[in-house]
Design an enzyme around this catalytic site. Structure first.
Site, PDB file in Angstrom:
ATOM      1  N   ARG A  74       0.394  -1.233   0.059  1.00 40.75           N
ATOM      2  CA  ARG A  74       0.185  -0.182  -0.129  1.00 40.75           C
ATOM      3  C   ARG A  74       1.192   1.625   0.266  1.00 40.75           C
ATOM      4  NH1 ARG A  74      -1.242   2.365   5.204  1.00 40.75           N
ATOM      5  NH2 ARG A  74      -3.443   2.900   4.877  1.00 40.75           N
ATOM      6  N   ASN A 124       6.715  13.417   5.109  1.00 40.11           N
ATOM      7  CA  ASN A 124       6.280  12.307   5.219  1.00 40.11           C
ATOM      8  C   ASN A 124       7.011  11.528   4.311  1.00 40.11           C
ATOM      9  OD1 ASN A 124       3.875  10.980   7.599  1.00 40.11           O
ATOM     10  ND2 ASN A 124       4.724   9.582   5.951  1.00 40.11           N
ATOM     11  N   ARG A 128       3.614  17.906   6.530  1.00 45.08           N
ATOM     12  CA  ARG A 128       4.702  17.084   8.009  1.00 45.08           C
ATOM     13  C   ARG A 128       5.583  16.431   7.827  1.00 45.08           C
ATOM     14  NH1 ARG A 128       0.222  13.388   7.710  1.00 45.08           N
ATOM     15  NH2 ARG A 128       1.138  11.423   6.993  1.00 45.08           N
ATOM     16  N   GLN A 144       8.894  13.560   8.794  1.00 45.47           N
ATOM     17  CA  GLN A 144       9.458  12.497   9.188  1.00 45.47           C
ATOM     18  C   GLN A 144      10.699  12.772  10.104  1.00 45.47           C
ATOM     19  OE1 GLN A 144       8.710   9.037   6.751  1.00 45.47           O
ATOM     20  NE2 GLN A 144       6.965   7.981   8.540  1.00 45.47           N
ATOM     21  N   ARG A 187      -6.025  13.016   8.605  1.00 42.53           N
ATOM     22  CA  ARG A 187      -4.739  13.017   7.386  1.00 42.53           C
ATOM     23  C   ARG A 187      -5.575  12.402   7.001  1.00 42.53           C
ATOM     24  NH1 ARG A 187      -2.440   7.776  10.292  1.00 42.53           N
ATOM     25  NH2 ARG A 187      -4.855   7.423  11.536  1.00 42.53           N
ATOM     26  N   ASP A 241       3.344   5.892  14.037  1.00 40.94           N
ATOM     27  CA  ASP A 241       2.297   5.432  14.018  1.00 40.94           C
ATOM     28  C   ASP A 241       1.798   4.390  13.898  1.00 40.94           C
ATOM     29  OD1 ASP A 241       3.776   5.517  11.785  1.00 40.94           O
ATOM     30  OD2 ASP A 241       1.486   6.489  10.894  1.00 40.94           O
ATOM     31  N   GLU A 256       7.192  -6.028   7.177  1.00 37.90           N
ATOM     32  CA  GLU A 256       6.838  -4.485   7.581  1.00 37.90           C
ATOM     33  C   GLU A 256       7.388  -4.852   9.021  1.00 37.90           C
ATOM     34  OE1 GLU A 256       3.405  -2.746   8.188  1.00 37.90           O
ATOM     35  OE2 GLU A 256       4.192  -0.850   7.706  1.00 37.90           O
ATOM     36  N   GLU A 267      -3.634   0.477  12.433  1.00 32.54           N
ATOM     37  CA  GLU A 267      -4.755   0.298  11.688  1.00 32.54           C
ATOM     38  C   GLU A 267      -5.036   0.038   9.912  1.00 32.54           C
ATOM     39  OE1 GLU A 267      -4.793   5.026  11.379  1.00 32.54           O
ATOM     40  OE2 GLU A 267      -3.805   5.178   9.380  1.00 32.54           O
TER      41      GLU A 267
HETATM   42  O1  LIG Z   1      -1.447   5.614   6.480  1.00 33.12           O
HETATM   43  C1  LIG Z   1      -1.514   5.172   7.186  1.00 33.12           C
HETATM   44  C2  LIG Z   1       0.496   5.794   8.277  1.00 33.12           C
HETATM   45  O2  LIG Z   1       1.497   5.122   7.113  1.00 33.12           O
HETATM   46  C3  LIG Z   1       2.615   5.421   7.310  1.00 33.12           C
HETATM   47  O3  LIG Z   1       2.957   5.085   8.174  1.00 33.12           O
HETATM   48  C4  LIG Z   1       3.451   3.839   7.993  1.00 33.12           C
HETATM   49  O4  LIG Z   1       4.346   3.119   7.202  1.00 33.12           O
HETATM   50  C5  LIG Z   1       5.065   4.216   6.608  1.00 33.12           C
HETATM   51  C6  LIG Z   1       5.886   4.076   5.534  1.00 33.12           C
HETATM   52  O5  LIG Z   1       6.726   2.572   5.525  1.00 33.12           O
HETATM   53  C7  LIG Z   1       6.731   4.306   8.386  1.00 33.12           C
HETATM   54  O6  LIG Z   1       7.319   5.992   7.211  1.00 33.12           O
HETATM   55  C8  LIG Z   1       6.110   4.379   8.939  1.00 33.12           C
HETATM   56  O7  LIG Z   1       7.095   4.789  10.361  1.00 33.12           O
HETATM   57  C9  LIG Z   1       4.566   3.828   9.624  1.00 33.12           C
HETATM   58  O8  LIG Z   1       4.226   4.089  10.785  1.00 33.12           O
HETATM   59  C10 LIG Z   1       2.642   7.214   7.019  1.00 33.12           C
HETATM   60  O9  LIG Z   1       4.269   7.893   7.115  1.00 33.12           O
HETATM   61  C11 LIG Z   1       1.606   7.547   8.046  1.00 33.12           C
HETATM   62  O10 LIG Z   1       2.521   9.062   7.567  1.00 33.12           O
HETATM   63  C12 LIG Z   1       0.444   7.020   7.394  1.00 33.12           C
HETATM   64  O11 LIG Z   1      -0.087   8.218   8.406  1.00 33.12           O
END
Ligand SMILES: OC[C@H]1O[C@H](O[C@H]2O[C@H](CO)[C@@H](O)[C@H](O)[C@H]2O)[C@H](O)[C@@H](O)[C@@H]1O
Length: 564
Positions: free
Chosen positions: A160, A204, A213, A215, A280, A316, A517, A532
């Site tokens: 995704r 991000n 935002r 990261q 978001r 998150d 992951e 989520e």
């Molecule tokens: O869609 C939900 C959230 O997804 C991302 O966060 C997660 O995946 C990222 C990509 O691998 C990773 O960087 C992050 O640490 C994970 O928690 C995204 O970065 C979030 O902003 C988004 O809300």
């Protein structure tokens, strides 16, 4: 957990939302109402791109037959999606990395075990699956896409996650360096710098809905590692202005917090703070549902900022940011000064000083060495606890503004998280052998070192950045930091963790044919869950960490790769 003050989180900047995102969020809600929650991923709908103008698409949507309660039939909805949208991910097209060869010269010389070497080459070959470039369609009609145009090829995490992510890219680059793919690594940095040029910070991820935002800031670490591998001074010089701009962003008014410490000194540190107070977009239906428990609009806006700021942290979601670990509406990320964020900014200051020295800019170099020393002292004063041998997040609880707080020991969060050990990754801490040996003992007794990996926390909350999940970046920073002290015992502990991490990745890959992951730290070869979205495969930064560990520790012929 101490109770944070809400006073410094209720106001703040909010970036503009594009009309396309507003419409796609309505589409996302309609999809949920029409198709139901089973297998529903809200992100899919904000990743669709238009086939024609938004106004034409919107009026076709408005014309869809509705029942008296406003719902659309599944057939009409699916037909509308087919007619008016290109599929999610179609705006990134496959591209063969220019510097990929199936077995690079000098690839992982210390990996001699045949089975492990064959697998490492398979992991290396996954770069081809994850390599993409932005399609010309995005360049021609950017207003049809939430995907942002980037000039160079990208590595996506996978599944995704169809776009480039900021902190993931650091570990992707570590893997690319092990794979000798220097041009691809430099291209990723060039892309991230172009985001700083346009938005003032690295987003991000490279989507219009991520502009609010950043990261965890690791761009300087990417530049540092590429420079030290390639010696490309021109690359270091070209990257410098962006690094200075990014340093300003993380020390700007919304991110910086002043603490009056126990010795009476003022210390300045940074926090996460998203420029957003709405759901978001990629998880809009979920955030609206979460906020529905709150009574008024101001409380909802406050929660939305906390949700987005937590996404900025990369963690998150996690009990680390919650006043009540079973209630997401108690997220308080903007009222927390996080250990790892400040470790990353400290590294940024050290990297900028190093790179400025290399490129002959002594004034900048001296300035950033001083900034690094000041941040190190602030981290020792605000986060460090000798009694626990850890650096603890600090909760802001007693001020009326974000600018001034008086330090109190009771505001340190004494819960155990892997982030409490991230300063080990930073040279100013890991060069102190006595300190590292103390922290190592405390890491051993912390409860985080489980049967197969380092746990993210000790709390099983159902959130993905909690127990029993293990995440690759956390394993990597701790493993890489420990041996830098020169302590033999620390190197042996690091190697032990790395070997176990490689094993769980290998076993899970052999079982499922994919890299995952997140992993369960108690069961070798089982992937993790919670959070989520459903568990994802691919997976860019994971592959990077495996290759980086194999590069550092190798794999002898007689070492078993299976779980037992
Ligand atoms: O869609 C939900 C959230 O997804 C991302 O966060 C997660 O995946 C990222 C990509 O691998 C990773 O960087 C992050 O640490 C994970 O928690 C995204 O970065 C979030 O902003 C988004 O809300």
């Amino acid at each position: 957990t101490p109770t944070p003050s809400p006073t410094c989180s209720n106001s703040g900047p909010v970036v503009r939302k594009t009309p396309l995102i507003t419409f796609l969020e309505i589409l996302q809600q309609t999809a949920l109402n029409t198709l139901g929650p089973k297998n529903f991923d809200p992100k899919l709908y904000v990743d669709l791109s238009l086939k024609s103008n938004l106004s034409i698409t919107q009026s076709a949507f408005d014309d869809l037959p509705r029942t008296p309660n406003g719902s659309v039939s599944v057939t009409d909805f699916n037909g509308f999606i087919q007619s008016y949208f290109n599929g999610a991910g179609e705006d990134l097209v496959y591209t063969e990395p220019v510097d990929f060869v199936s077995e690079p010269e000098g690839f992982l010389p210390e990996v001699v075990n045949r089975e492990v070497r064959a697998w490492a080459l398979e992991v290396h070959s996954l770069w081809k699956n994850l390599s993409r470039k932005v399609s010309d369609r995005v360049l021609d009609r950017p207003e049809f896409h939430t995907l942002l145009p980037l000039a160079k090829p990208v590595m996506i995490p996978g599944s995704r996650f169809r776009e480039v992510y900021y902190w993931d890219s650091y570990w992707v680059i570590r893997g690319l360096l092990a794979s000798k793919m220097y041009e691809t690594a430099k291209g990723i940095v060039t892309n991230l710098i172009s985001l700083i040029d346009e938005f003032g910070h690295v987003l991000n991820g490279a989507r219009a809905y991520y502009t609010n935002r950043s990261q965890p800031p690791l761009l300087s670490a990417m530049v540092y590692d590429i420079y030290t591998r390639t010696g490309d001074i021109d690359f270091a010089r070209k990257s410098s202005p962006a690094l200075l701009k990014e340093h300003k962003f993380w020390n700007s008014e919304i991110h910086s917090v002043r603490i009056h410490d126990a010795e009476g000194c003022n210390r300045t540190l940074s926090r996460y703070y998203a420029m957003w107070n709405k759901p978001r977009p990629e998880s809009s239906t979920i955030d609206i549902e979460t906020a529905s428990k709150l009574m008024n609009d101001s409380a909802k806006q406050h929660l939305y900022r906390e949700l987005a700021s937590t996404a900025e942290s990369g963690w998150d979601f996690s009990t680390r940011w919650m006043r009540n670990g079973s209630d997401l509406t108690t997220l308080a990320t903007t009222s927390i000064i996080p250990v790892d964020l400040n470790a990353f900014i400290l590294k940024m200051e050290l990297d900028i000083a190093f790179l400025a020295n290399v490129t002959g800019d002594c004034t900048i170099s001296v300035h950033f060495q001083e900034a690094a020393q000041a941040r190190k002292q602030a981290m020792n004063s605000v986060f460090w606890t000798a009694e626990m041998g850890q650096w603890l997040d600090y909760w802001l609880s007693n001020g009326t503004t974000c600018r001034g707080h008086t330090w109190e020991a009771s505001n340190q969060n004494r819960n155990i998280f892997a982030s409490n050990f991230v300063p080990l990754w930073i040279e100013l801490f890991n060069s102190d052998c006595t300190l590292v040996e103390q922290v190592m003992q405390d890491l051993r007794s912390s409860g985080l070192i489980r049967a197969v990996a380092i746990a993210t926390s000790l709390t099983n909350s159902g959130q993905q950045w909690d127990f029993p999940n293990g995440w690759a970046p956390l394993q990597h920073m701790i493993v890489e930091g420990l041996p830098r002290s020169g302590s033999k015992e620390a190197r042996s502990m690091a190697e032990d963790i790395a070997v176990r991490w490689i094993r769980i990745n290998y076993v899970a890959y052999k079982k499922s044919g994919a890299m995952h992951e997140k992993y369960d730290v108690e069961k070798c070869g089982e992937f993790g869950g919670g959070g989520e979205y459903i568990p994802q495969t691919g997976f860019g930064w994971w592959n990077g960490v495996v290759l980086a560990f194999l590069e550092e520790f190798g794999w002898p012929q007689d070492l078993n790769i299976d779980c037992n």
